[in-house]
Design an enzyme around this catalytic site. Structure first.
Site, PDB file in Angstrom:
ATOM      1  N   ASN A 125     -26.001   9.514 -39.499  1.00 59.44           N
ATOM      2  CA  ASN A 125     -24.779   8.721 -39.607  1.00 59.44           C
ATOM      3  C   ASN A 125     -23.465   9.480 -39.595  1.00 59.44           C
ATOM      4  O   ASN A 125     -22.417   8.881 -39.399  1.00 59.44           O
ATOM      5  CB  ASN A 125     -24.830   7.885 -40.883  1.00 59.44           C
ATOM      6  CG  ASN A 125     -25.992   6.941 -40.902  1.00 59.44           C
ATOM      7  OD1 ASN A 125     -26.117   6.082 -40.036  1.00 59.44           O
ATOM      8  ND2 ASN A 125     -26.871   7.110 -41.871  1.00 59.44           N
ATOM      9  N   TYR A 126     -23.508  10.752 -39.865  1.00 61.15           N
ATOM     10  CA  TYR A 126     -22.235  11.457 -40.020  1.00 61.15           C
ATOM     11  C   TYR A 126     -22.020  12.630 -39.079  1.00 61.15           C
ATOM     12  O   TYR A 126     -20.901  13.104 -38.942  1.00 61.15           O
ATOM     13  CB  TYR A 126     -22.101  11.961 -41.452  1.00 61.15           C
ATOM     14  CG  TYR A 126     -21.881  10.853 -42.433  1.00 61.15           C
ATOM     15  CD1 TYR A 126     -20.634  10.245 -42.530  1.00 61.15           C
ATOM     16  CD2 TYR A 126     -22.897  10.386 -43.232  1.00 61.15           C
ATOM     17  CE1 TYR A 126     -20.424   9.210 -43.412  1.00 61.15           C
ATOM     18  CE2 TYR A 126     -22.704   9.350 -44.125  1.00 61.15           C
ATOM     19  CZ  TYR A 126     -21.460   8.763 -44.209  1.00 61.15           C
ATOM     20  OH  TYR A 126     -21.248   7.738 -45.082  1.00 61.15           O
ATOM     21  N   LEU A 127     -23.071  13.125 -38.496  1.00 56.16           N
ATOM     22  CA  LEU A 127     -22.915  14.326 -37.706  1.00 56.16           C
ATOM     23  C   LEU A 127     -22.841  13.998 -36.225  1.00 56.16           C
ATOM     24  O   LEU A 127     -23.779  13.432 -35.668  1.00 56.16           O
ATOM     25  CB  LEU A 127     -24.083  15.267 -37.996  1.00 56.16           C
ATOM     26  CG  LEU A 127     -24.179  15.644 -39.472  1.00 56.16           C
ATOM     27  CD1 LEU A 127     -25.380  16.529 -39.726  1.00 56.16           C
ATOM     28  CD2 LEU A 127     -22.904  16.333 -39.938  1.00 56.16           C
ATOM     29  N   SER A 140     -18.885  16.206 -39.954  1.00 56.50           N
ATOM     30  CA  SER A 140     -19.132  16.819 -38.650  1.00 56.50           C
ATOM     31  C   SER A 140     -18.479  18.193 -38.559  1.00 56.50           C
ATOM     32  O   SER A 140     -19.056  19.146 -38.058  1.00 56.50           O
ATOM     33  CB  SER A 140     -18.601  15.925 -37.535  1.00 56.50           C
ATOM     34  OG  SER A 140     -19.444  14.817 -37.362  1.00 56.50           O
TER      35      SER A 140
END
EC number: 5.6.2.1
Length: 939
Positions: free
Chosen positions: A875-877, A748
């Site tokens: 899923n990650y940001l 992120s």
DNA sequence: CTTGGGACTTAGCACTGTGACC
DNA sequence: GGTCACAGTGCTAAGTCCCAAG
């Protein structure tokens, strides 16, 4: 393609090296990623040779072809690539000889290994049977295996005994399973290599970006860290270090940066000391303590036992579980209000007019319960098997053979796949055959013993035809089908949770079929059995309308456990794992969790500088386990590696950080003009190759040398570390901190930083979107999210290129015409001519715009060839970063998120304002509204 | 303390529907 | 109207992490 220059940038990270430990290295997210091809294997003594061989393998083989043909198409990138390839080719020729030889050896080894492995399997079984008794004996030998490391160190000088042990070890575990599998993987992964090649380009590019990023990064602000961290640190440097083998180089390093030569012997010398010391104590490799894992058979037995008691309502088990869990106030209130929910006019009305439940605006209950009321229709069972038409025959050994229902169904599974790569794999085939035979009648079994004699072609053709037919359905048929499907979704796809209707993610029970494990999965080809209602556990409110099992069946169990989020579950027969029916990503249950995840990552931001300071100090700890922990954490932070849990042997051989083995890293004091380069090369999750050449800090490098010392391929790099230990430590540093959080955090953060860096306010939206994608891509690279290059990539790229060329011609032509008209209009032309000129001018502008658009999309496409953006985006940001960016630059959110993504991230779209800062103050999600009062809502 | 397994997230590939293009 | 490419969606494998049992 403005970045071509980037490609000449040497492998990243030179910066980090020199500044040693004390001054905060630039840090994390940046210099990484350099993937390429390859694979491994090793034989103890041949280790070196093997290394070469491996390299060769990676480099040469297949892909090169593809690569050249496809990617060399255009651009400088390709030139660059070409250089690299040439380079490799050179190396290759030298090494090929080695390879050939060792390949032969490999074959031999493989066979041997296989039989060894089998032996072991048998052992495992026995073990189960006579667990206790046998343990002491057989396990010992196994333990030995695991003790390897310690033993090696202890007795490194002493001899015969050791050799024997080594043999055992080798037999064990990695030998067959991972060696052979690696080799196969190698073959299979051509595509990956191809990808890798491509990736290199991006990487180079990214590297450059990363550097920028690094510069941008704020210097860590040191805040005194509570806890033991500091305490332990202080004394290390001086006298104590002398005692410690490990430490001396550290000391030395601080004194004299230059004299590398000296260090090697020093290390060796020290090592002896170290052994003695370690012998003594706590600093033992974990493997020593580890007990033998119980093979899966046991699990399965358990499962079976359970299976025996089918019933309609089975509160007992659950109750037991719940009692254990009782810390959580288990106040399940099934108020009639809940139940009445659907009927309640007000609520119903609300639902209809406002299908979005803005749960994020409600105060979160902190009772640890996932729901108070849950009602659903149960999962949708797979369709029953329909026998093949009688004219579709199966042939065995040239003769038609009638199969029983079960056997025929399984034959169908295989037949459908005969075009697939899977069916070329021996493991797949033998697993299938053996499972298939289990389904046969004795008669069939007797006859059918050789898969090679099976002719599935008619069956295959039948299914192909069926697919065709499906594609060629008439409009009406399609429509009818669509309606049926929608009907099913309407019936099974929703649940009522706490009075709100929410979409279920996967309401269909997985149909039977062949197990398609990824990579070299030892169980690929096994038959996934059909799940019956009798296998399914239902979870719902007691006072809800309990889902009805299909006629003539009953559920395995119905329970009401509101400490979990699943609606139904069953146990799958391949690995004995539980599969769940859960809500979809847009649901409150998932959304809240997601939000929480990002808040945890943001909390990490507040302490990450201190953590980094600390692990850098820990590089020189006198305790081996601390050093290992520190280095592992460094990797996790800097390279976004996954934690790396241990895996069973009946799974594909893949690793993460903690489970790295010595053969997964190569160390180079110097490489491509950089110092302390570590080459990572291993298969990670989903057997996706991770290849990265990274320049690391000197201390890290020295530590790695130490960790690798006296170990053989197959040994754990971090033999005193596992994920529990690491996570336990992390949790002490920050509540809720685990290895995974670093991935989220760095991903992120990278996005936000890259967006800041790359976004050009004046560009048109389309260019901004490209910039966004680039930022996204930087993250995907960091996280190593790959995809197979689309099959039609080359072709469609060529098409696009042609379009561009055509458009360019048009532009040029228009320019010419425009010029002429201008002339005409200027030199006292008529009004008509002036108008014509104006018109042409406008047309020209339009053409130029179109051209630009095409070129941009070509760039984007090229850059995305083997990178999957979706995974990181999903899923990650932190979606609020993207939302804020859209708002700030007036980019419609649809350009960044599609419909599904928008509904998944509705909470973020709703709550984030243009000035949202991921690195800002975290929110307290359970207290909710108050915390983000400042943030205004936008539709 | 270790181990196993439960619950949930993360992952890439396969399939499908749609819309652009002819 | 047919073909094709691709975005979107579905599917399910493979991770992580945690907790309870042994």
């Amino acid at each position: 393609m403005s970045e071509m220059e980037d490609f000449n940038v040497p492998v990243d990270g030179g910066e980090a090296i020199s500044n040693g430990m004390t001054n905060g290295i630039s840090n994390g997210t940046s210099e990484h990623r350099e993937h390429k091809e390859h694979k491994h294997r090793h034989k103890d003594k041949e280790r070196d040779k093997d290394r070469h061989r491996d390299k060769d393998r990676h480099k040469s083989s297949h892909k090169d072809k593809d690569r050249h043909s496809s990617s060399h198409k255009s651009s400088h990138k390709d030139k660059e690539q070409g250089d690299k390839d040439r380079h490799k080719d050179k190396e290759r020729s030298d090494k090929d000889k080695h390879r050939e030889r060792s390949d032969r050896d490999k074959h031999r080894d493989k066979d041997k290994e296989r039989s060894d492995k089998d032996k072991h399997r048998d052992k495992d079984k026995d073990r189960h049977r006579d667990k206790d008794k046998e343990r002491s004996d057989k396990d010992k030998s196994r333990d030995k295996d695991k003790d390897r490391h310690r033993d090696d160190k202890r007795h490194s000088s002493s001899s015969g005994e050791k050799k024997d042990r080594d043999k055992d070890r080798d037999k064990d575990r990695r030998s067959s399973s991972h060696k052979s599998s690696h080799r196969d993987k190698d073959k299979d992964r051509h595509r990956d290599r191809d990808k890798d090649k491509e990736r290199n380009r991006d990487k180079d590019r990214e590297r450059e970006k990363a550097k920028l990023e690094t510069k941008v990064e704020p210097e860590p602000v040191f805040q005194p860290m509570e806890e033991e961290m500091i305490v332990k640190e202080e004394p290390v440097e001086s006298e104590e270090e002398d005692k410690l083998v490990i430490s001396e180089p550290v000391k030395e390093e601080t004194l004299e940066e230059e004299e590398e030569e000296e260090e090697v012997p020093v290390f060796n010398r020290m090592h002896v000391k170290q052994e003695e010391e370690e012998d003594e104590e706590d600093d033992k490799p974990l493997a020593v303590r580890r007990k033998v894992k119980e093979p899966k058979e046991k699990k399965r037995k358990k499962m079976k036992d359970e299976d025996d008691d089918y019933g309609d309502f089975k509160p007992e088990k659950k109750r037991i579980k719940k009692e254990k869990k009782e810390k959580k106030p288990k106040v399940v209130k099934f108020t009639s209000a809940h139940k009445a929910e659907p009927i309640s006019p007000s609520k119903k009305a609300k639902k209809e007019e406002d299908p979005v439940w803005k749960w994020w605006e409600e105060t979160k209950r902190d009772d640890g319960l996932k729901w108070h009321f849950l009602e659903h229709k149960g999962p949708m069972m797979a369709e029953n098997y329909k026998r093949l038409p009688s004219n579709v025959k199966f042939y065995y050994n040239g003769e038609t053979m009638e199969l029983s229902d079960l056997a025929e169904e399984a034959a169908g599974f295989y037949a459908r796949m005969i075009e697939h790569d899977y069916t070329t794999k021996p493991v797949f085939n033998s697993n299938f055959l053996s499972d298939w035979r289990k389904l046969m009648t004795p008669k069939e079994k007797e006859k059918l013993t050789d898969l090679k004699k099976c002719d599935f072609r008619r069956i295959h053709a039948f299914y192909v035809q069926q697919n065709e037919d499906r594609k060629n359905r008439s409009k009406e048929e399609r429509k009818a089908l669509k309606e049926t499907n929608e009907g099913l979704i309407a019936e099974y796809g929703w649940c009522n949770i706490d009075g709100h209707k929410q979409r279920i993610g996967n309401f269909k029970i997985e149909p039977p079929g062949l197990f398609r494990g990824r990579g070299e999965h030892p169980k690929q080809g096994m038959i996934k059995k059909r799940i019956m209602p009798e296998d399914v556990i239902i979870n719902c409110s007691k006072d809800s309308a309990i889902p009805k099992p299909p006629p003539g069946h009953r559920w395995k169990e119905v329970r009401a456990d509101n400490t979990v989020t699943w609606l139904a579950c069953w146990t799958e027969n391949i690995q004995g794992q539980t599969k769940y029916v859960m809500l979809n990503a847009a649901s409150k249950l998932k959304g809240e969790k997601d939000w929480q995840k990002y808040e945890t990552a943001r909390r990490l931001h507040k302490v990450v500088d201190r953590i980094r300071e600390q692990y850098k100090l820990d590089f020189k700890s006198k305790e081996m386990r601390i050093r290992q922990r520190a280095v592992a954490l460094y990797f996790i932070d800097k390279l976004a590696l996954r934690a790396g849990n241990e895996k069973d042997e009946d799974q594909a051989d893949t690793v993460g950080c903690c489970s790295l083995r010595v053969e997964h890293l190569q160390l180079y004091e110097q490489k491509n003009g950089k110092e302390y380069v570590v080459i990572f090369d291993f298969l990670g999750k989903d057997s996706i190759r991770y290849y990265n050449e990274v320049a690391v800090e000197k201390r890290v490098f020295k530590n790695l040398q130490l960790f690798k010392e006296n170990k053989e391929p197959g040994n754990d790099l971090f033999d005193r570390l596992n994920t529990q230990i690491l996570n336990k430590h992390l949790n002490e540093l920050m509540d809720g901190l685990t290895a995974k959080v670093f991935r989220t955090y760095n991903a992120s953060r990278t996005l936000q930083e890259q967006l800041e860096l790359l976004t050009n306010t004046d560009d048109p939206i389309i260019a901004k979107v490209l910039q966004y994608n680039r930022a996204n891509r930087a993250v995907a690279l960091l996280c190593n999210h790959q995809r197979a290059a689309p099959k039609t990539f080359d072709k469609s790229m060529a098409t696009l290129q042609k379009k561009i060329d055509d458009k360019r011609d048009l532009v040029e032509e228009a320019e010419r015409e425009c010029k002429q008209l201008k002339k005409a209009a200027k030199s006292g032309g008529s009004q008509k001519e002036k108008i014509a000129h104006e018109k042409k001018k406008k047309a020209l502008d339009r053409l130029r715009e179109q051209l630009e658009k095409l070129e941009l999309s070509a760039t984007d496409k090229e850059e995305n060839k083997t990178i999957a953006l979706g995974t990181s985006k999903l899923n990650y940001l932190d979606p609020r970063i993207s939302v804020a960016w859209c708002k700030r630059y007036d980019v419609p959110i649809e350009k960044v998120y599609n419909k599904t993504q928008r509904s998944k991230f509705q909470w973020a779209i709703d709550m984030a304002t243009a000035d949202y800062n991921f690195m800002g103050e975290p929110m307290n999600i359970s207290r909710n509204n108050d915390d983000y009062g400042e943030e205004e809502e936008e539709e």
